[in-house]
Design an enzyme around this catalytic site. Structure first.
Site, PDB file in Angstrom:
ATOM      1  N   LYS A  24       0.849  -1.187   0.000  1.00  0.00           N
ATOM      2  CA  LYS A  24       0.000   0.000   0.000  1.00  0.00           C
ATOM      3  C   LYS A  24       0.884   1.237   0.000  1.00  0.00           C
ATOM      4  O   LYS A  24       2.043   1.204   0.443  1.00  0.00           O
ATOM      5  CB  LYS A  24      -0.898   0.014   1.239  1.00  0.00           C
ATOM      6  N   GLY A  76     -20.321   6.899   4.152  1.00  0.00           N
ATOM      7  CA  GLY A  76     -19.363   7.127   3.083  1.00  0.00           C
ATOM      8  C   GLY A  76     -20.005   6.806   1.749  1.00  0.00           C
ATOM      9  O   GLY A  76     -20.202   5.632   1.423  1.00  0.00           O
ATOM     10  N   VAL A  77     -20.353   7.841   0.978  1.00  0.00           N
ATOM     11  CA  VAL A  77     -21.076   7.633  -0.275  1.00  0.00           C
ATOM     12  C   VAL A  77     -20.234   8.163  -1.430  1.00  0.00           C
ATOM     13  O   VAL A  77     -20.665   9.007  -2.217  1.00  0.00           O
ATOM     14  CB  VAL A  77     -22.472   8.298  -0.249  1.00  0.00           C
ATOM     15  N   GLY A  78     -18.992   7.642  -1.507  1.00  0.00           N
ATOM     16  CA  GLY A  78     -18.087   8.020  -2.592  1.00  0.00           C
ATOM     17  C   GLY A  78     -18.263   7.109  -3.784  1.00  0.00           C
ATOM     18  O   GLY A  78     -19.361   6.609  -4.060  1.00  0.00           O
ATOM     19  N   HIS A  79     -17.164   6.840  -4.501  1.00  0.00           N
ATOM     20  CA  HIS A  79     -17.226   6.040  -5.726  1.00  0.00           C
ATOM     21  C   HIS A  79     -17.809   4.654  -5.476  1.00  0.00           C
ATOM     22  O   HIS A  79     -18.580   4.138  -6.294  1.00  0.00           O
ATOM     23  CB  HIS A  79     -15.829   5.910  -6.335  1.00  0.00           C
ATOM     24  N   VAL A  80     -17.434   4.039  -4.360  1.00  0.00           N
ATOM     25  CA  VAL A  80     -17.948   2.713  -4.038  1.00  0.00           C
ATOM     26  C   VAL A  80     -19.310   2.811  -3.352  1.00  0.00           C
ATOM     27  O   VAL A  80     -20.261   2.111  -3.703  1.00  0.00           O
ATOM     28  CB  VAL A  80     -16.959   1.937  -3.150  1.00  0.00           C
TER      29      VAL A  80
END
Length: 348
Positions: A80, A184-188
């Site tokens: 990472k 968390g409502v991002g790309h995923v």
């Protein structure tokens, strides 16, 4: 304190630090284990409070990638990278190119990809200075959108498959009418919301940024909740889809959801949290199992495969989780402990 003495060191093979004054790049790359292949894992850019926080994050994420690859049946190890800084303010093209140079110094021991704060376009810039990148192209689209190399669609679908498996195990039912809180409502997260909505789930959403929340409310009938309140909702499933440490000593005794299953990495603040969840009667879907869709996607995009094989592999996430749930029930161990043991049999 030496890196070797860090509480999250976990027998890492290599930890490298890099600073480039000209571009302002400050970054760390951690390679945990390469017994099954080179360490592959995303590059994250985040406005860390200090270097200790960044080092802890990269070590935990790197270790998680080793376990994730092993449980997904992939011939690769775990690594990472993290970049210090606010991706919305501090990121520049030259910084991304220099990050590619840093990746190249590891001579293929680490292969980078997208993560929080890093887009496909950033990885393409890194690729100008290294060939050790992934997620810069897609041979086929998983969800019908433009295939640009972003593995988020596959990650979201894999989490959806995992949530279905968890709900079936706990409630012996499908998702129709089930209440799911997504933090968390991002790309995923936004893609996961769409899958859940189409399956009949009732959604509650929270994020520090309004874009995804507004979309989920408008398109999927979601209910907006404050970020500091969503952990404690009386729902069936709590899906952490932002940063790590989502389940910790501050909130664990106040959780009402019977299932914890989301896309975030390192959801448990420490190992004992997994044990506490089990004793509280809460089913935890180990994060590196349920969110493995991204690296599964990258594997299939880089090999002689097709979208049907990718979907089949992603559906196996549910089967793997069911195996973990059953063994945890029979042994009395926490699901996180069971998953760790199964993964270690593969890569150690």
């Amino acid at each position: 304190m030496s890196v070797f003495d860090h509480r999250e060191f976990a027998e890492h093979e290599q930890v490298s630090f890099y600073h480039d004054k000209a571009t302002g790049l400050k970054a760390i790359i951690a390679v945990h284990n390469t017994n099954l292949g080179p360490g592959l894992g995303g590059c994250r850019m985040w406005n860390y409070a200090n270097s200790e926080e960044a080092l802890t994050d990269v070590l935990r994420l790197s270790r998680g990638m080793t376990y994730k690859a092993a449980m997904a049946g992939l011939e690769q190890g775990g690594g990472k990278a993290v970049i210090f800084g606010d991706p919305r303010k501090d990121k520049t093209s030259d910084m991304m190119r220099e990050m590619g140079h840093f990746v190249d110094t590891l001579k293929g021991n680490y292969i980078t990809a997208e993560d929080s704060g890093i887009a496909v376009s950033d990885i393409i810039l890194m690729s100008e200075n290294t060939k050790h990148v992934s997620g810069t192209f897609s041979k086929y689209s998983f969800d019908g959108n433009v295939a640009d190399g972003n593995p988020a669609p596959a990650t979201a679908y894999g989490v959806f498959v995992g949530i279905k498996a968890a709900v079936k195990h706990v409630y012996q039912s499908d998702l129709q009418g089930k209440k799911v809180a997504i933090k968390g409502v991002g790309h995923v997260g936004i893609r996961l919301a769409e899958h859940l909505y189409n399956a009949g789930a009732k959604l509650y959403v929270a994020d520090i940024f309004p874009g995804g929340v507004n979309q989920a409310v408008a398109e999927f009938g979601a209910i907006q909740v404050n970020v500091d309140q969503i952990d404690f909702l009386d729902v069936d499933v709590f899906a952490p889809c932002a940063l790590g440490n989502a389940i910790n000593h501050q909130n664990i005794d106040h959780l009402k959801a019977r299932i914890i299953a989301g896309a975030a990495n390192n959801q448990l603040a420490c190992d004992e949290i997994g044990v506490k969840l089990a004793s509280n009667g809460i089913l935890y879907a180990p994060d590196y199992v349920i969110n493995a869709g991204g690296i599964i996607d990258i594997y299939h995009q880089r090999s002689d495969s097709n979208v049907d094989k990718l979907r089949e592999h992603l559906n196996q996430i549910g089967e793997t989780l069911q195996t973990i749930f059953v063994e945890a029930d029979e042994s009395g161990l926490a699901t996180a402990k069971v998953a760790d043991s199964l993964a270690e049999l593969k890569f150690k």
